[in-house]
Design a protein around this motif. Structure first.
Motif, PDB file in Angstrom:
ATOM      1  N   VAL A 136       0.969  -1.041  -0.197  1.00  0.00           N
ATOM      2  CA  VAL A 136       0.015   0.117   0.204  1.00  0.00           C
ATOM      3  C   VAL A 136       0.925   1.272  -0.030  1.00  0.00           C
ATOM      4  O   VAL A 136       1.877   1.324   0.910  1.00  0.00           O
ATOM      5  N   ALA A 137       0.529   2.276  -1.080  1.00  0.00           N
ATOM      6  CA  ALA A 137       1.342   3.626  -0.829  1.00  0.00           C
ATOM      7  C   ALA A 137       0.653   4.426  -0.394  1.00  0.00           C
ATOM      8  O   ALA A 137      -0.534   4.634  -0.906  1.00  0.00           O
ATOM      9  N   PHE A 138       1.136   5.464   0.202  1.00  0.00           N
ATOM     10  CA  PHE A 138       0.608   6.741   0.658  1.00  0.00           C
ATOM     11  C   PHE A 138       1.458   7.787   0.088  1.00  0.00           C
ATOM     12  O   PHE A 138       2.576   7.867   0.221  1.00  0.00           O
ATOM     13  N   GLU A 139       0.586   8.654  -0.568  1.00  0.00           N
ATOM     14  CA  GLU A 139       1.729  10.065  -1.143  1.00  0.00           C
ATOM     15  C   GLU A 139       1.586  11.063  -0.098  1.00  0.00           C
ATOM     16  O   GLU A 139       0.789  11.579   0.724  1.00  0.00           O
ATOM     17  N   ALA A 140       2.715  11.546   0.136  1.00  0.00           N
ATOM     18  CA  ALA A 140       3.446  12.727   0.923  1.00  0.00           C
ATOM     19  C   ALA A 140       3.361  14.068  -0.043  1.00  0.00           C
ATOM     20  O   ALA A 140       3.463  13.998  -1.427  1.00  0.00           O
ATOM     21  N   ARG A 141       3.501  15.168   0.597  1.00  0.00           N
ATOM     22  CA  ARG A 141       3.557  16.379  -0.221  1.00  0.00           C
ATOM     23  C   ARG A 141       4.856  16.866  -0.635  1.00  0.00           C
ATOM     24  O   ARG A 141       4.977  17.443  -1.728  1.00  0.00           O
ATOM     25  N   SER A 142       5.907  16.366   0.012  1.00  0.00           N
ATOM     26  CA  SER A 142       7.293  16.612  -0.439  1.00  0.00           C
ATOM     27  C   SER A 142       8.243  15.455   0.029  1.00  0.00           C
ATOM     28  O   SER A 142       8.052  14.437   0.746  1.00  0.00           O
ATOM     29  N   GLN A 143       9.599  15.530  -0.457  1.00  0.00           N
ATOM     30  CA  GLN A 143      10.466  14.470  -0.282  1.00  0.00           C
ATOM     31  C   GLN A 143      11.165  14.604   1.193  1.00  0.00           C
ATOM     32  O   GLN A 143      11.206  13.752   2.016  1.00  0.00           O
ATOM     33  N   SER A 144      11.147  15.837   1.940  1.00  0.00           N
ATOM     34  CA  SER A 144      11.153  15.910   3.251  1.00  0.00           C
ATOM     35  C   SER A 144       9.918  15.216   4.252  1.00  0.00           C
ATOM     36  O   SER A 144      10.666  14.750   5.112  1.00  0.00           O
TER      37      SER A 144
END
Length: 138
Positions: free
Chosen positions: A73-81
């Motif tokens: 399962v993949a969750f999208e974050a807003r940024s690399q940090s």
């Protein structure tokens, strides 16, 4: 359209500690129902629910939960940090590292991803494809 994703867990306290270390930062709220965990995105009045929901449950058949080979399962974050921060938080909350955050040669130039296993062994990805951040090649 995917409506929800469910992973199994035998120890709900450990699962809650792990998933609550990063899902709230991605906008998910937690509801508990009959000892199971339901992580959902907020719904504005008059709007349709944002999908998918993410559920952590004891297996219905009463047998031990097992992680599926090849399932993730993949969750999208807003940024690399944010990927780095949430990966570290999930590790501190009982997860295990399955691949440190970074770029992968086999994916697109802006696909920045870190991999984890939850306490039950389910594979989780945290990623960002933010085109405003530096990519792998630049």
């Amino acid at each position: 359209m995917i409506a929800y994703v469910t992973v199994g867990a035998d120890d709900m306290a450990r699962a809650e500690r792990f998933y609550s270390a990063f899902l709230p930062a991605l906008g998910y709220g937690l509801d508990k129902y009959h000892g199971d965990l339901s992580y959902t995105l907020p719904v504005e009045p008059g709007q349709s629910p944002m999908l998918p929901d993410f559920y952590v449950k004891k297996p219905f058949n009463g047998r031990p939960a097992v992680a599926g080979n090849g399932n993730m399962v993949a969750f999208e974050a807003r940024s690399q940090s944010q990927v780095r921060d949430l990966h570290a938080a999930a590790l501190a909350a009982g997860g295990s590292d399955e691949g440190q955050p970074g770029f992968r040669a086999s994916y697109g130039a802006n696909f920045y991803v870190g991999y984890l296993r939850d306490p039950q062994g389910n594979k989780i990805a945290l990623y960002s494809s933010n085109p405003d951040e530096p990519g792998r090649d630049g």
